[in-house]
Write an enzyme that holds these catalytic residues in place. Structure first.
Site, mmCIF file in Angstrom:
data_model
loop_
_atom_site.group_PDB
_atom_site.id
_atom_site.type_symbol
_atom_site.label_atom_id
_atom_site.label_comp_id
_atom_site.label_asym_id
_atom_site.label_seq_id
_atom_site.Cartn_x
_atom_site.Cartn_y
_atom_site.Cartn_z
ATOM 1 N N GLU A 1 -54.008 -43.935 80.070
ATOM 2 C CA GLU A 1 -53.733 -45.076 79.177
ATOM 3 C C GLU A 1 -54.720 -45.093 78.002
ATOM 4 O OE1 GLU A 1 -53.570 -49.111 80.900
ATOM 5 O OE2 GLU A 1 -54.442 -49.744 78.996
ATOM 6 N N SER B 1 -57.442 -46.778 88.908
ATOM 7 C CA SER B 1 -58.444 -47.602 88.240
ATOM 8 C C SER B 1 -58.379 -49.044 88.742
ATOM 9 C CB SER B 1 -58.170 -47.531 86.744
ATOM 10 O OG SER B 1 -59.002 -48.372 86.059
ATOM 11 N N CYS C 1 -46.687 -53.250 90.585
ATOM 12 C CA CYS C 1 -46.451 -54.167 89.464
ATOM 13 C C CYS C 1 -45.108 -53.767 88.851
ATOM 14 C CB CYS C 1 -47.559 -54.023 88.435
ATOM 15 S SG CYS C 1 -47.644 -52.345 87.770
ATOM 16 N N THR D 1 -55.789 -51.879 80.326
ATOM 17 C CA THR D 1 -55.102 -52.983 81.015
ATOM 18 C C THR D 1 -55.528 -53.175 82.473
ATOM 19 O OG1 THR D 1 -53.302 -51.502 81.641
ATOM 20 C CG2 THR D 1 -53.000 -52.790 79.626
HETATM 21 S S1 SF4 Z 1 -49.826 -52.761 82.180
HETATM 22 FE FE1 SF4 Z 1 -50.214 -51.472 83.944
HETATM 23 S S2 SF4 Z 1 -50.692 -52.937 85.584
HETATM 24 FE FE2 SF4 Z 1 -49.676 -54.093 83.953
HETATM 25 S S3 SF4 Z 1 -47.491 -54.127 84.493
HETATM 26 FE FE3 SF4 Z 1 -47.850 -52.380 83.125
HETATM 27 S S4 SF4 Z 1 -48.215 -50.663 84.479
HETATM 28 FE FE4 SF4 Z 1 -48.506 -52.488 85.689
#
Ligand code: SF4
Length: 302
Positions: A130, A233, A12, A166
């Site tokens: 996180e 995750s 991502c 997230t």
């Molecule tokens: S919140 Fe997590 S999954 Fe979404 S863009 Fe950021 S790092 Fe990637």
């Protein structure tokens, strides 16, 4: 047999940004410390180790002074920033903007909940980096809920604001949300006011948008090979989507776990992965599957 790599899998933008920042730093300075695994993928961690990235834990951070430390995409609680100031550590902050925005929302919600004697609930994995960063916005008072049993910690006579880590699964979030709603209603004789419950689907769209894409992808192939670190995750959440729609789905960390028997009756194999799975690793897995079966062609659907 055709082997196709899912064009929507791979990093991502949050992970891509963190890795790019680490590589840029190492190019100019050589050694760089990173607080926790930069991605939940041992192969990628090893590749970056060879370039100078050293993973440290919180205890090791306490001992460091006058150096640079990378904050990975998961973000950090306020105490990490305070420690860095005390120890003259320069933080290279690669916290994902999506996570930073969520930290702000959690902080704001916590302040509001204080006014009405309410509670903040985070649907997520206890101890996940996180989640540590998110609970840090609430003086560590947010209640972390992973399973329905964890709801026993909640006082349903008090208001609730709910968020999600997230990278959790959408279905898991909405199941928990429904259970909370039910119990809040039960505690109020069936009537729920706006102030009593505020549910925020804060699952990153980089993860949730992959669920329908992976559903289609896993139905298109005889066998699915899902490549991800076992600690990831979103890897677990996205693999469960594949498995649900294609029972011949296999979760591997790297090519050494491939088994010939999986492909015996297959004419098409799909390779996909998590938001922390590098494309080079999926390509390597595709190459190995090709070597395992005579006449297998690899077509990277990029
Ligand atoms: S919140 Fe997590 S999954 Fe979404 S863009 Fe950021 S790092 Fe990637």
């Amino acid at each position: 047999m055709e082997v196709t790599i899912d064009k929507n899998s791979g990093y991502c933008f949050g992970v891509e940004f963190a890795i790019q920042m680490a590589e840029d730093e190492m190019e100019s300075d050589g050694l760089l410390y990173c607080l926790g695994d930069i991605v939940h993928n041992d192969m990628e961690v090893q590749r970056l180790y060879e370039k100078g990235l050293r993973i440290i834990d919180r205890e090791q951070l306490q001992q460091l002074h006058n150096c640079k430390v990378l904050i990975r995409a998961h973000g950090e609680p306020p105490e990490t920033y305070q420690l860095a100031l005390r120890n003259n550590i320069e933080l290279i902050d690669a916290s994902c903007p999506v996570v930073l925005k969520l930290q702000n929302r959690v902080k704001h919600a916590y302040d509001k909940m204080q006014e009405v004697d309410g509670q903040v609930i985070i649907y997520g994995q206890k101890g996940h980096a996180e989640v540590v960063g998110l609970t840090g916005q609430t003086n560590k008072e947010a209640i972390v809920v992973t399973t329905a049993e964890d709801l026993e910690q909640v006082n349903f006579s008090r208001p609730v604001t709910l968020f999600s880590q997230t990278t959790k699964s959408t279905k898991g979030f909405y199941d928990i949300k429904a259970k909370i709603e039910e119990r809040l209603k039960a505690a109020r004789g069936g009537v729920l006011n706006v102030v009593d419950f505020n549910a925020n689907d804060s699952i990153c769209r980089q993860v949730s948008n992959r669920e329908p894409q992976l559903t289609r992808f896993s139905q298109l192939h005889d066998v699915i090979v899902f490549v991800s670190g076992k600690k990831s995750s979103n890897g677990k959440a996205l693999y469960s989507v594949c498995r649900q729609h294609n029972p011949d789905s296999y979760f591997i960390e790297n090519e050494s776990e491939l088994e010939t028997g999986w492909f015996e009756n297959a004419t098409s194999v799909g390779i996909c992965g998590a938001t922390s799975t590098p494309m080079w690793l999926m390509e390597r897995v595709a190459g190995h599957i090709r070597q395992m079966g005579a006449g297998v062609a690899v077509s990277a659907d990029l």
